[in-house]
Every structure is written in structure tokens, then in C-alpha cells.
Design an enzyme around this catalytic site. Structure first.
Site, PDB file in Angstrom:
ATOM      1  N   LYS A   1      23.630 -15.157 -36.544  1.00  0.00           N
ATOM      2  CA  LYS A   1      23.253 -16.024 -37.664  1.00  0.00           C
ATOM      3  C   LYS A   1      22.537 -15.212 -38.749  1.00  0.00           C
ATOM      4  O   LYS A   1      22.768 -15.407 -39.943  1.00  0.00           O
ATOM      5  CB  LYS A   1      22.366 -17.171 -37.174  1.00  0.00           C
ATOM      6  CG  LYS A   1      23.123 -18.238 -36.386  1.00  0.00           C
ATOM      7  CD  LYS A   1      24.229 -18.863 -37.234  1.00  0.00           C
ATOM      8  CE  LYS A   1      24.954 -19.976 -36.530  1.00  0.00           C
ATOM      9  NZ  LYS A   1      26.014 -20.571 -37.367  1.00  0.00           N
TER      10      LYS A   1
ATOM     11  N   SER B   1      20.276 -20.832 -38.640  1.00  0.00           N
ATOM     12  CA  SER B   1      19.499 -21.401 -37.535  1.00  0.00           C
ATOM     13  C   SER B   1      18.091 -20.841 -37.490  1.00  0.00           C
ATOM     14  O   SER B   1      17.859 -19.688 -37.861  1.00  0.00           O
ATOM     15  CB  SER B   1      20.200 -21.061 -36.209  1.00  0.00           C
ATOM     16  OG  SER B   1      19.333 -21.270 -35.116  1.00  0.00           O
TER      17      SER B   1
ATOM     18  N   TYR C   1      23.115 -14.853 -30.278  1.00  0.00           N
ATOM     19  CA  TYR C   1      23.374 -16.006 -31.155  1.00  0.00           C
ATOM     20  C   TYR C   1      22.547 -15.894 -32.431  1.00  0.00           C
ATOM     21  O   TYR C   1      23.080 -15.966 -33.545  1.00  0.00           O
ATOM     22  CB  TYR C   1      23.039 -17.316 -30.432  1.00  0.00           C
ATOM     23  CG  TYR C   1      22.954 -18.504 -31.359  1.00  0.00           C
ATOM     24  CD1 TYR C   1      21.727 -19.072 -31.687  1.00  0.00           C
ATOM     25  CD2 TYR C   1      24.101 -19.028 -31.939  1.00  0.00           C
ATOM     26  CE1 TYR C   1      21.648 -20.146 -32.556  1.00  0.00           C
ATOM     27  CE2 TYR C   1      24.031 -20.112 -32.815  1.00  0.00           C
ATOM     28  CZ  TYR C   1      22.797 -20.667 -33.119  1.00  0.00           C
ATOM     29  OH  TYR C   1      22.717 -21.722 -33.992  1.00  0.00           O
TER      30      TYR C   1
HETATM   31  C1  WQD Z   1      13.559 -27.082 -26.711  1.00  0.00           C
HETATM   32  C2  WQD Z   1      12.335 -26.993 -25.813  1.00  0.00           C
HETATM   33  C3  WQD Z   1      12.670 -25.719 -23.806  1.00  0.00           C
HETATM   34  C4  WQD Z   1      15.306 -28.608 -21.784  1.00  0.00           C
HETATM   35  C5  WQD Z   1      17.629 -24.280 -29.783  1.00  0.00           C
HETATM   36  C6  WQD Z   1      18.645 -23.177 -30.037  1.00  0.00           C
HETATM   37  C7  WQD Z   1      19.428 -23.475 -31.228  1.00  0.00           C
HETATM   38  C8  WQD Z   1      18.574 -23.727 -32.449  1.00  0.00           C
HETATM   39  C9  WQD Z   1      17.205 -24.310 -32.076  1.00  0.00           C
HETATM   40  C10 WQD Z   1      20.348 -24.366 -33.998  1.00  0.00           C
HETATM   41  C11 WQD Z   1      12.153 -25.582 -25.223  1.00  0.00           C
HETATM   42  C12 WQD Z   1      12.320 -27.176 -23.491  1.00  0.00           C
HETATM   43  C13 WQD Z   1      14.504 -27.946 -22.714  1.00  0.00           C
HETATM   44  C14 WQD Z   1      14.715 -29.122 -20.583  1.00  0.00           C
HETATM   45  C15 WQD Z   1      12.579 -28.307 -21.311  1.00  0.00           C
HETATM   46  N1  WQD Z   1      19.230 -24.684 -33.307  1.00  0.00           N
HETATM   47  N2  WQD Z   1      13.178 -27.801 -22.476  1.00  0.00           N
HETATM   48  N3  WQD Z   1      13.371 -28.946 -20.409  1.00  0.00           N
HETATM   49  O1  WQD Z   1      15.396 -23.477 -27.238  1.00  0.00           O
HETATM   50  O2  WQD Z   1      14.103 -24.650 -29.125  1.00  0.00           O
HETATM   51  O3  WQD Z   1      16.376 -23.726 -29.505  1.00  0.00           O
HETATM   52  O4  WQD Z   1      17.447 -25.087 -30.922  1.00  0.00           O
HETATM   53  O5  WQD Z   1      20.887 -23.331 -34.052  1.00  0.00           O
HETATM   54  O6  WQD Z   1      20.233 -24.583 -30.900  1.00  0.00           O
HETATM   55  O7  WQD Z   1      18.006 -21.969 -30.289  1.00  0.00           O
HETATM   56  O8  WQD Z   1      16.026 -25.797 -28.045  1.00  0.00           O
HETATM   57  O9  WQD Z   1      16.503 -27.909 -26.883  1.00  0.00           O
HETATM   58  O10 WQD Z   1      16.986 -25.717 -25.675  1.00  0.00           O
HETATM   59  O11 WQD Z   1      14.630 -26.466 -26.002  1.00  0.00           O
HETATM   60  O12 WQD Z   1      11.373 -28.151 -21.090  1.00  0.00           O
HETATM   61  O13 WQD Z   1      15.381 -29.732 -19.691  1.00  0.00           O
HETATM   62  O14 WQD Z   1      12.515 -27.870 -24.703  1.00  0.00           O
HETATM   63  O15 WQD Z   1      12.017 -24.852 -22.892  1.00  0.00           O
HETATM   64  O16 WQD Z   1      10.771 -25.295 -25.166  1.00  0.00           O
HETATM   65  P1  WQD Z   1      15.391 -24.366 -28.428  1.00  0.00           P
HETATM   66  P2  WQD Z   1      16.116 -26.504 -26.607  1.00  0.00           P
END
Ligand code: WQD
Length: 325
Positions: free
Chosen positions: A144, A116, A140
Site C-alpha cells: 500500500k 490503508s 500488505y
Molecule cells: C482489530 C483489533 C486485534 C479479532 C486491519 C488490517 C487492515 C487495515 C486495518 C485496511 C486488534 C483485535 C481481532 C479477534 C481481537 N484496514 N482482535 N479478537 O489488525 O487493526 O488492522 O485493519 O486496510 O484491514 O490491517 O484489524 O480487525 O484484525 O483487529 O482481539 O477475534 O481487534 O488484536 O487489536 P487490525 P483487526
């Protein structure tokens, strides 16, 4: 040459099974804690159980003459890993160690590991390369990174060709039936708000990015699956392979841009987003450099953001037939 795909009944795993099963026989191991057996194509054998069950692993590897493993099974919720770190270490690290021990004992020669972008933590670079320092911020991400170390060490010690694939932000579905059941990432979280008649929430708009919202590398799950097929082929052709590769599009999209497309695709343009405080631990920008996977596997992502969101929405509507669309 049979491939064992752990987690093959899950969102990402079922896409990998769908891609791989055409080229060679596969068998799936899944504990169905989040996966669903109906995600699997007819004729694909499913063994229900955990990678922590060593006797079961020994039986599956022998009964199916497994020569390659794709290990996707694991816990992947960042927030949950902070609350339950030892559960994550048990499932993701002990589970992988048990699987590697069984693989070595059975003479399995190829091992593909689902890693990841979370291993990078808060990279302060325009494009994240595989040489960017790995400083994970969550248990997490730690599991990984530790997994990658174990896979690499086992590959060297026991003569396995290995690849660890670092998924960036996965979205979309190859078909509505294979859509993501989880509501733990941006796209489904926005769907949930919109279909409840509530505006999407943007977690912070004061980041050092063009529009102030976080930038991520969103990649279609079908592209993730095709990268696994390419990696499996490489491990079959190259017994000395020891790869660690990013899987992304190599392009960033901001939260604001994603929300705009989601509003347009879903038709909920009357619910513009509201901006709230930053979510702790969110890096401003995490976008993959994809030169290495292009060079090593001759692979690149083929689906764009809108296709990801349209396909994800079809899956959401299938699973929520009563939603207002
Ligand atoms: C993306 C962006 C939030 C929801 C995940 C995990 C893991 C990894 C990468 C595989 C962030 C913003 C979110 C909302 C928002 N993949 N957001 N409003 O945190 O980049 O990482 O994906 O392992 O799964 O680490 O993904 O989808 O949670 O958030 O503003 O209602 O969207 O703050 O900037 P993230 P995410």
C-alpha cells in the site's frame, strides 16, 4: 465523465459504486475472486477481469471513455500477505503499475487509490497524522505504501490529479445485502464465535491503554464511500491535486468496548469474552487524525460505532440465515 471503479463488486467497492453511481456514470472492473456481481446496482456495467490484463484495461478505458479511476481492487489480508508476499506484490503493486500505465496512455486525468492505515505499522502517537512516519510491518502494508509512491509519481509525470485514501478499521454496511463476506477483522470474527456458541477472544489485555486492550479507529463503510465521492469531486475541480488523506472517525474504541457493544447488539450477553495472548504485530493504538480530510474535502464521518455493529449484524444474519440470534 465516466469513472472506472476497480474492485467495485467487493465489500468496500460496492459501497463506493452505490454512492458514486448517482452522480456520474461508472463502470466496474472486478475479477470476482472475492467480489459478487449481485452487489452491483442494476444498470452498472461490470467487466470481469484483472487489472493485470493490460489489453483488457485498454479496451475498458476506451470503450467507456473513462476520465477517472477509483482503484480499490487488491488483496488485503495482513496474515496472508506474510505467507504469500510475492502474490501480494504481484496483485497490489504490479496490478497498480499496469493500471497506471494504461491510465497514462489513455489520458485519464483523475486517480483515486485505496490505501490503508497499515502503512503506519506501529505508530507510537495518540493521533496518527499523514506526516506520521510510515513503517509498515506487513507485506500488505508495504504494497500500500509502494502504491502511494507510484500514484504520486505517476500523477506528477502524466498530469493526473491524485488522492490516496488511508482507510482505518472499516466496519458496518449500508444495507444487509452489502455486508462484509470476509471474516478477517474483529467484528465478523466475533460474530463467527458467538453464532458458534463460543465466547469472543480478546488478543491481549496488557497493552498500555485504558482497559489494556488495543484501541482502533473504526469507521463505517458508508462513510468510507462518501469520502470517495468527496475526493472524486475534488480531483475533478482541482487538476493539480496530489492528496494523501486518512479516513477515520478520529476517535478510538478498544477491543473490550467493541466486544461489549457486539454482545449487546447480538443479544449474546451470556458469552463474555475470554482473553488470550497478544497477536504478534498488533500496535496498542492506531487512531486517525482527521483534520486534513476535513480541511481538504470538507468531510467527516457521520456514523457511530453502534450503527456500524448493528448494520454489520444485519448483514451477517442475512448471509447466515440459520444462525442462533
Ligand atoms: C482489530 C483489533 C486485534 C479479532 C486491519 C488490517 C487492515 C487495515 C486495518 C485496511 C486488534 C483485535 C481481532 C479477534 C481481537 N484496514 N482482535 N479478537 O489488525 O487493526 O488492522 O485493519 O486496510 O484491514 O490491517 O484489524 O480487525 O484484525 O483487529 O482481539 O477475534 O481487534 O488484536 O487489536 P487490525 P483487526
Amino acid at each position: 465523465m465516466t469513472w472506472l471503479i476497480t474492485g467495485g463488486a467487493g465489500y468496500i467497492g460496492s459501497h463506493v459504486v452505490r454512492e458514486m453511481t448517482g452522480a456520474q456514470p461508472v463502470v466496474v472492473l472486478d475479477d470476482l475472486s472475492t467480489g459478487r456481481a449481485e452487489r452491483l446496482p442494476a444498470g452498472v456495467p461490470l467487466v470481469v477481469g484483472s487489472v493485470l490484463d493490460r489489453p483488457l484495461l485498454d479496451r475498458v478505458l476506451a470503450d467507456h471513455s473513462v476520465t477517472g479511476i477509483v482503484h480499490i481492487a487488491g488483496k488485503k489480508q495482513v496474515a496472508e500477505s506474510v505467507e504469500r508476499p510475492l502474490h501480494y506484490y504481484r496483485e497490489n503493486v504490479d496490478g497498480l503499475r499496469t493500471l497506471l500505465e494504461a491510465a497514462a496512455a489513455a489520458g485519464v486525468g483523475r486517480f483515486l487509490f485505496s490505501s490503508s492505515a497499515a502503512v503506519y505499522g506501529m505508530p507510537d502517537v495518540d493521533l496518527v497524522t499523514e506526516d506520521t512516519p510510515c513503517l509498515p510491518l506487513s507485506p500488505y502494508g508495504e504494497t500500500k505504501l509502494a502504491g502511494e509512491w507510484m500514484v504520486a509519481a505517476a500523477g506528477k509525470a502524466y498530469g493526473m490529479a491524485t488522492a490516496s485514501l488511508r482507510y482505518f478499521n472499516v466496519a458496518g454496511a449500508a444495507s444487509a445485502e452489502l455486508g462484509d463476506d470476509g471474516v478477517f477483522n474483529l467484528v465478523p470474527m466475533v460474530f463467527e464465535r458467538l453464532t458458534a456458541g463460543e465466547p469472543p477472544r480478546v488478543f491481549g489485555d496488557d497493552y498500555p491503554t485504558p482497559d489494556g486492550t488495543c484501541v482502533r479507529d473504526y469507521v463505517h463503510v458508508a462513510d468510507i464511500a462518501s469520502a470517495h465521492v468527496a475526493a472524486a469531486h475534488r480531483l475533478t475541480e482541482d487538476p493539480s491535486a496530489a492528496l494523501v488523506l486518512n479516513i477515520g472517525r478520529g476517535e478510538g474504541a478498544s477491543v473490550a468496548e467493541m466486544v461489549d457493544i457486539i454482545l449487546d447488539v447480538t443479544g449474546h450477553t451470556g458469552l463474555p469474552p475470554v482473553t488470550g495472548p497478544r497477536r504478534p504485530g498488533d500496535p496498542a493504538r492506531v487512531v486517525a487524525a482527521v483534520d486534513a480530510i476535513g480541511k481538504e474535502l470538507d468531510w467527516s464521518a457521520r456514523h457511530d460505532i453502534r450503527t456500524m455493529i448493528e448494520s454489520a449484524w444485519e448483514g451477517w444474519r442475512l448471509r447466515h440465515p440459520d444462525v442462533r440470534t
